[in-house]
Design an enzyme around this catalytic site. Structure first.
Site, PDB file in Angstrom:
ATOM      1  CE  LYS A   1       5.203  -3.558  -6.112  1.00  0.00           C
ATOM      2  NZ  LYS A   1       5.422  -2.346  -6.895  1.00  0.00           N
TER       3      LYS A   1
ATOM      4  CG  ASP B   1       7.167   0.589  -5.182  1.00  0.00           C
ATOM      5  OD1 ASP B   1       7.266   1.830  -5.207  1.00  0.00           O
ATOM      6  OD2 ASP B   1       6.987  -0.101  -6.209  1.00  0.00           O
ATOM      7  CG  MET B   2       4.816  -0.155   2.648  1.00  0.00           C
ATOM      8  SD  MET B   2       6.312  -0.724   3.487  1.00  0.00           S
ATOM      9  CE  MET B   2       6.896   0.796   4.250  1.00  0.00           C
TER      10      MET B   2
ATOM     11  CD  GLN C   1       1.344   0.099   2.511  1.00  0.00           C
ATOM     12  OE1 GLN C   1       1.576  -0.263   3.665  1.00  0.00           O
ATOM     13  NE2 GLN C   1       1.400  -0.729   1.476  1.00  0.00           N
TER      14      GLN C   1
ATOM     15  NE  ARG D   1       5.486   6.420  -4.745  1.00  0.00           N
ATOM     16  CZ  ARG D   1       6.052   5.292  -5.227  1.00  0.00           C
ATOM     17  NH1 ARG D   1       5.660   4.111  -4.798  1.00  0.00           N
ATOM     18  NH2 ARG D   1       6.998   5.366  -6.133  1.00  0.00           N
TER      19      ARG D   1
ATOM     20  N   GLY E   1      -2.698   2.605   0.006  1.00  0.00           N
ATOM     21  CA  GLY E   1      -2.328   1.214   0.321  1.00  0.00           C
ATOM     22  C   GLY E   1      -3.233   0.260  -0.436  1.00  0.00           C
TER      23      GLY E   1
ATOM     24  CB  THR F   1      -4.153  10.077  -4.043  1.00  0.00           C
ATOM     25  OG1 THR F   1      -5.514   9.652  -4.024  1.00  0.00           O
ATOM     26  CG2 THR F   1      -4.102  11.595  -4.042  1.00  0.00           C
ATOM     27  CG  HIS F   2      -5.071   7.931  -9.357  1.00  0.00           C
ATOM     28  ND1 HIS F   2      -4.779   6.747  -8.728  1.00  0.00           N
ATOM     29  CD2 HIS F   2      -4.045   8.190 -10.185  1.00  0.00           C
ATOM     30  CE1 HIS F   2      -3.618   6.285  -9.161  1.00  0.00           C
ATOM     31  NE2 HIS F   2      -3.139   7.151 -10.040  1.00  0.00           N
TER      32      HIS F   2
ATOM     33  NE  ARG G   1      -0.290  -4.564  -6.425  1.00  0.00           N
ATOM     34  CZ  ARG G   1       0.792  -5.295  -6.668  1.00  0.00           C
ATOM     35  NH1 ARG G   1       0.793  -6.581  -6.416  1.00  0.00           N
ATOM     36  NH2 ARG G   1       1.888  -4.744  -7.152  1.00  0.00           N
ATOM     37  NE  ARG G   2      -2.911   0.093  -9.877  1.00  0.00           N
ATOM     38  CZ  ARG G   2      -2.070  -0.222  -8.887  1.00  0.00           C
ATOM     39  NH1 ARG G   2      -0.869  -0.648  -9.120  1.00  0.00           N
ATOM     40  NH2 ARG G   2      -2.450  -0.101  -7.630  1.00  0.00           N
TER      41      ARG G   2
END
Ligand code: FDA
Length: 299
Positions: free
Chosen positions: A91, A125-126, A155, A172, A176, A214-215, A276-277
């Protein structure tokens, strides 16, 4: 997401840190590099590559930024020594982007050079939209300097994403995660999905190497179709998932012959990432309620 869950998501920052830590432990390898290496070894044994992320986006001094960069050098050396199948994700705010652009560029260049000498990959990472332009600029700078071991992130929620694709070699693609104004980002769930598919098709047509991060079951299936129809080989694409999210689906992708990379964060600065998760976990309300219940019973 149900109303109760949404209310809880907003309340998460008020949840005590030890509870956040307990609830988010599945998303983070642990506090030390040894924890990340152990997790990567397990993932590799299951046919999955990894990318290691040193947690630390809350830095406030040049010394802290240099310390994060130093940790990346340690990660690269240890990955080499252990012969593991993994690269790193960085990051740019952790490397000092908000303090001093030159400091960030120097830290990043040193990490990329080190990784290159060891035949390893560095993904930028963005982060939020205030960093998009500078992140793409640093990616292009490194590629122009001849570093082929660098990739960036786009994103799908950003309205600019399709315009950013030309000239990018290794991307990647994710939905987002930051909260962005409607003027620059799609907010509607289906609009984001639609833009994800459009961006994926555009990346394939542009000949970029693609990380499909993505999931989301719908997007996974769309990606499988796009990859199949384009006849992409395993060196042109890979699925990417976060540690602790839908691991069984990851196993299925590997069993179906797709390359898969798992994002493995470690470190002591786990709080922002964990929030965030947890905010994305559709079962968060149940987890928080269950944890509270256990603590009350335990007392
Ligand atoms: P979505 O959020 O709709 O989730 C789909 C399904 O996955 C859910 O219904 C649920 O079943 C499951 N799921 C998702 N999150 C879960 C969780 N935390 N716990 C339990 N289940 C969960 N973003 C960014 O802005 N910049 C970046 O650089 C990156 N990098 C990145 C790397 C990788 C490898 C991944 C997979 C993701 C990112 N992201 C990111 C995060 C990304 O933007 C996005 O926020 C998350 O991946 C969640 O979006 P999904 O596409 O998974 O869909």
């Amino acid at each position: 997401m149900a109303i109760f869950d949404r209310a809880l998501v907003r309340l998460l920052p008020a949840v005590p840190k030890p509870v956040v830590q307990r609830l988010s432990s599945r998303y983070i390898a642990g506090p030390d590099l040894a924890d990340a290496l152990r997790v990567v070894r397990e993932l590799n044994a299951a046919g999955k590559a990894a990318t290691i992320d040193v947690l630390g986006e809350e830095i406030s001094s040049a010394d802290e930024a240099r310390a994060i960069a130093g940790q990346y050098h340690d990660v690269l050396a240890e990955l080499d020594a252990a012969g593991l199948d993994a690269g790193v994700s960085v990051k740019l705010t952790g490397l000092g982007l908000e303090l001093d652009y030159e400091l960030c560029r120097d830290n990043l260049e040193a990490v990329v050079r080190d990784a290159s000498a060891r035949g390893r990959f560095v993904r930028l990472d963005m982060e939020d939209s205030s960093t998009t332009e500078r992140t793409l600029q640093l990616y292009r700078l490194l590629r122009d300097e001849g570093h082929a071991n660098v990739g960036v992130v786009l994103q799908a929620y950003m309205r600019r994403t399709l315009d950013d694709i030309p000239g990018l070699h290794d991307v990647r693609l994710c939905k987002g995660i930051y909260i962005e104004p409607h003027s620059i980002a799609y907010r509607d769930f289906d609009e984001v999905r639609k833009n994800y598919v459009r961006a994926l098709e555009t990346l394939v047509a542009a000949g970029a190497r693609i990380g499909i991060a993505t999931h989301d079951e719908y997007l996974i299936q769309q990606a499988e179709r796009i990859v199949r129809e384009a006849g992409l080989n395993a060196d042109r694409y890979q699925f990417q998932m976060l540690l602790g999210v839908r691991p069984e689906r990851g196993d299925e992708l590997v069993a179906a012959g797709h390359p898969l990379r798992i994002y493995v964060p470690f470190g002591t600065q786990w709080y922002e990432y964990s929030i965030r998760r947890l905010q994305e976990n559709p079962k968060i309300a149940g987890y928080v309620a269950g944890d509270t219940f256990r603590r009350v019973l335990g007392r």
